[in-house]
Design an enzyme around this catalytic site. Sequence first.
Site, PDB file in Angstrom:
ATOM      1  N   CYS A   1       3.335   8.405   4.865  1.00  0.00           N
ATOM      2  CA  CYS A   1       3.957   8.839   6.122  1.00  0.00           C
ATOM      3  C   CYS A   1       4.922  10.004   5.868  1.00  0.00           C
ATOM      4  O   CYS A   1       4.462  11.099   5.575  1.00  0.00           O
ATOM      5  CB  CYS A   1       4.600   7.660   6.823  1.00  0.00           C
ATOM      6  SG  CYS A   1       4.786   7.972   8.581  1.00  0.00           S
TER       7      CYS A   1
ATOM      8  N   HIS B   1       1.350   3.135   6.627  1.00  0.00           N
ATOM      9  CA  HIS B   1       2.340   2.471   5.751  1.00  0.00           C
ATOM     10  C   HIS B   1       1.699   1.314   4.979  1.00  0.00           C
ATOM     11  O   HIS B   1       1.748   0.167   5.438  1.00  0.00           O
ATOM     12  CB  HIS B   1       3.489   1.912   6.607  1.00  0.00           C
ATOM     13  CG  HIS B   1       4.419   2.961   7.108  1.00  0.00           C
ATOM     14  ND1 HIS B   1       5.570   3.312   6.460  1.00  0.00           N
ATOM     15  CD2 HIS B   1       4.350   3.746   8.196  1.00  0.00           C
ATOM     16  CE1 HIS B   1       6.187   4.265   7.122  1.00  0.00           C
ATOM     17  NE2 HIS B   1       5.469   4.546   8.187  1.00  0.00           N
TER      18      HIS B   1
ATOM     19  N   GLU C   1       2.760  -0.238   2.537  1.00  0.00           N
ATOM     20  CA  GLU C   1       3.769  -1.164   2.012  1.00  0.00           C
ATOM     21  C   GLU C   1       4.144  -2.227   3.034  1.00  0.00           C
ATOM     22  O   GLU C   1       4.870  -3.164   2.702  1.00  0.00           O
ATOM     23  CB  GLU C   1       5.015  -0.387   1.549  1.00  0.00           C
ATOM     24  CG  GLU C   1       5.890   0.173   2.664  1.00  0.00           C
ATOM     25  CD  GLU C   1       5.300   1.401   3.363  1.00  0.00           C
ATOM     26  OE1 GLU C   1       4.143   1.759   3.096  1.00  0.00           O
ATOM     27  OE2 GLU C   1       6.016   1.968   4.209  1.00  0.00           O
TER      28      GLU C   1
END
Length: 204
Positions: free
Chosen positions: A88, A183, A185
Amino acid sequence: MPPPRPATSSPTIGVLALQGDVREHVTALEGLGVRAVTVRRPAELDAVDGLVLPGGESTTIVRLARTFELLEPLRAAVAGGLPALGTCAGMILLADRLLDAAAGQETIGGLDVTVRRNAFGRQVDSFEGPVRVAGLDRPVHGVFIRAPWVEEAGPDVEVLARDERTDRIVMVRQGALMATSFHPEVGDDPRIHALFRELVTHHA
Ligand SMILES: NC(=O)CC[C@H](N)C(=O)O
């Protein structure tokens, strides 16, 4: 320049820790058994085999990198072949060219791409959905938060994923650099971090 680090099956991966979702990346890497460390200083940067540039706010991250005298070392490290994963805002940081950048916004660069910030527009500022990634058998769950896309990619850039509704490029790789609009994560799917670990291991 420090001497090249010996190849190791268990690399040390840094997470640029100026702003953004640092902790989530550290947790994801540790979940894979990778040694993960935060990076705020040039000496910490010298000690890693790969670097994650997290999501957050790219203008803030780059400004803090300047303040911490880390921007030039980051540029030198990436230009010198340090493997990096930008997610991002991190994708924005790795781009050679930006569209809809803030006035005077700088990047680290390294990826021969033009990235548009906040590209998906107001209606779909943030959204989630399956993303088919080259080399993975099942789609990943993509979480897009005021996400950028890759508007143009140079000839050496491998397109690894496109958003299925807009057909825009949302994941790329070029040499030791990898970037996602989304994302990885967030959630507990480690496969994107595992792809990056492979990249780091092969570049060691
Ligand atoms: N979730 C994110 O990282 C958003 C990126 C942000 N829009 C930027 O320009 O930096």
